[in-house]
Design an enzyme around this catalytic site. Structure first.
Site, PDB file in Angstrom:
ATOM      1  CB  ILE A  26      -0.926   0.003   1.234  1.00 62.83           C
ATOM      2  CG1 ILE A  26      -1.804  -1.246   1.218  1.00 62.83           C
ATOM      3  CG2 ILE A  26      -1.784   1.265   1.270  1.00 62.83           C
ATOM      4  CD1 ILE A  26      -2.490  -1.528   2.541  1.00 62.83           C
TER       5      ILE A  26
ATOM      6  CG  HIS B  83     -10.549  -5.518  -4.442  1.00 59.78           C
ATOM      7  ND1 HIS B  83      -9.516  -5.799  -3.559  1.00 59.78           N
ATOM      8  CD2 HIS B  83     -11.695  -5.890  -3.812  1.00 59.78           C
ATOM      9  CE1 HIS B  83     -10.027  -6.309  -2.450  1.00 59.78           C
ATOM     10  NE2 HIS B  83     -11.340  -6.379  -2.577  1.00 59.78           N
TER      11      HIS B  83
ATOM     12  CG  ASP C 108      -8.987  -2.816  -1.741  1.00 58.60           C
ATOM     13  OD1 ASP C 108      -8.182  -2.661  -2.669  1.00 58.60           O
ATOM     14  OD2 ASP C 108      -8.902  -3.745  -0.916  1.00 58.60           O
TER      15      ASP C 108
HETATM   16  C1  GRF Z   1      -6.331 -10.344  -8.914  1.00 55.62           C
HETATM   17  O1  GRF Z   1      -7.424 -11.094  -8.459  1.00 55.62           O
HETATM   18  C2  GRF Z   1      -6.469  -8.896  -8.521  1.00 55.62           C
HETATM   19  O2  GRF Z   1      -7.779  -8.442  -8.465  1.00 55.62           O
HETATM   20  C3  GRF Z   1      -5.878  -8.900  -7.120  1.00 55.62           C
HETATM   21  O3  GRF Z   1      -4.777  -9.741  -7.219  1.00 55.62           O
HETATM   22  C4  GRF Z   1      -5.035 -10.738  -8.221  1.00 55.62           C
HETATM   23  C5  GRF Z   1      -3.852 -10.758  -9.145  1.00 55.62           C
HETATM   24  O4  GRF Z   1      -3.734 -11.976  -9.817  1.00 55.62           O
HETATM   25  N1  GRF Z   1      -5.541  -7.561  -6.675  1.00 55.62           N
HETATM   26  P1  GRF Z   1      -2.451 -12.352 -10.693  1.00 55.62           P
HETATM   27  O5  GRF Z   1      -1.215 -12.245  -9.790  1.00 55.62           O
HETATM   28  O6  GRF Z   1      -2.373 -11.368 -11.823  1.00 55.62           O
HETATM   29  O7  GRF Z   1      -2.691 -13.744 -11.164  1.00 55.62           O
END
Ligand code: GRF
Length: 193
Positions: free
Chosen positions: A90, A107, A143
């Site tokens: 963050i 998210h 978020d």
């Molecule tokens: C996704 O579900 C995104 O929304 C969240 O982290 C995940 C990332 O997935 N913040 P990846 O590492 O790109 O497979």
């Protein structure tokens, strides 16, 4: 898309992979740790990479310092739009001082429900029948920034956290690249904070 795009990763990088497949021009991949997204996906695609390792047990002071280091790298690469894709750090206010509304995040829930690191687990535990994903402008608050796009995903009988998260990511892999492209090419997109 006009602004130079940086994608920030900490994990498997499947959203990054989807952006690449979508043909989104990615100028930089930045990671806070070694991870598949950085070591395999970005390296394999020959994208310029910067590793800004996150200090262990990051307190408020080191969060401010860390954010400044990331900003310095992004500014040095003349990045105009930042897309966090599973980035687990963050940022402090300084990021938004430099980049204003030009930092996006994906998210895995329908915000404002289920904020935080365990969005999928929390949605399952609550027993919702419908969840989804959100693309929003990132702010200092976790978020909580303005929502740009959302899509619903059903929770099915017998879902585990991993199965449900993968179903959500399947949708994110289409929605996030599409939303980044539209946001970056919008006539109201501002290149200053
Ligand atoms: C996704 O579900 C995104 O929304 C969240 O982290 C995940 C990332 O997935 N913040 P990846 O590492 O790109 O497979």
């Amino acid at each position: 898309m006009t602004p130079k795009l940086a994608v920030l990763v900490s994990g498997t990088g499947s959203l990054l992979e989807a952006m690449k497949k979508d043909g989104l021009p990615i100028d930089l991949v930045l990671a806070d740790r070694h991870c598949r997204g950085f070591d395999e996906i970005a390296a394999g695609a020959g994208i310029t990479r910067e590793l800004v390792l996150r200090p262990k047990g990051m307190g408020e002071l080191s969060r401010v310092e860390y954010t400044q280091r990331v900003c310095d790298v992004l500014l040095a690469h003349e990045i105009g739009l930042v897309a966090m894709a599973g980035f687990m750090t963050i940022f402090s206010r300084r990021m938004f001082f430099h980049y204003g509304e030009r930092v996006l995040n994906a998210h895995p829930s329908l915000l404002p429900s289920f904020k935080g690191e365990h969005a999928v687990r929390d949605a399952l535990a609550y027993g919702v029948k419908m969840t989804g994903c959100t693309v929003h402008v990132a702010t200092e608050k976790l978020d909580a920034g303005p929502i740009i796009a959302q899509e619903a995903v059903p929770v099915l009988e017998g879902d585990t956290e991993a199965v449900l998260h993968e179903r959500i990511k399947t949708v994110e892999r289409i929605l996030y690249p599409k939303t980044i492209r539209a946001y970056g090419s919008s006539p109201t997109f501002r290149t200053t904070p």
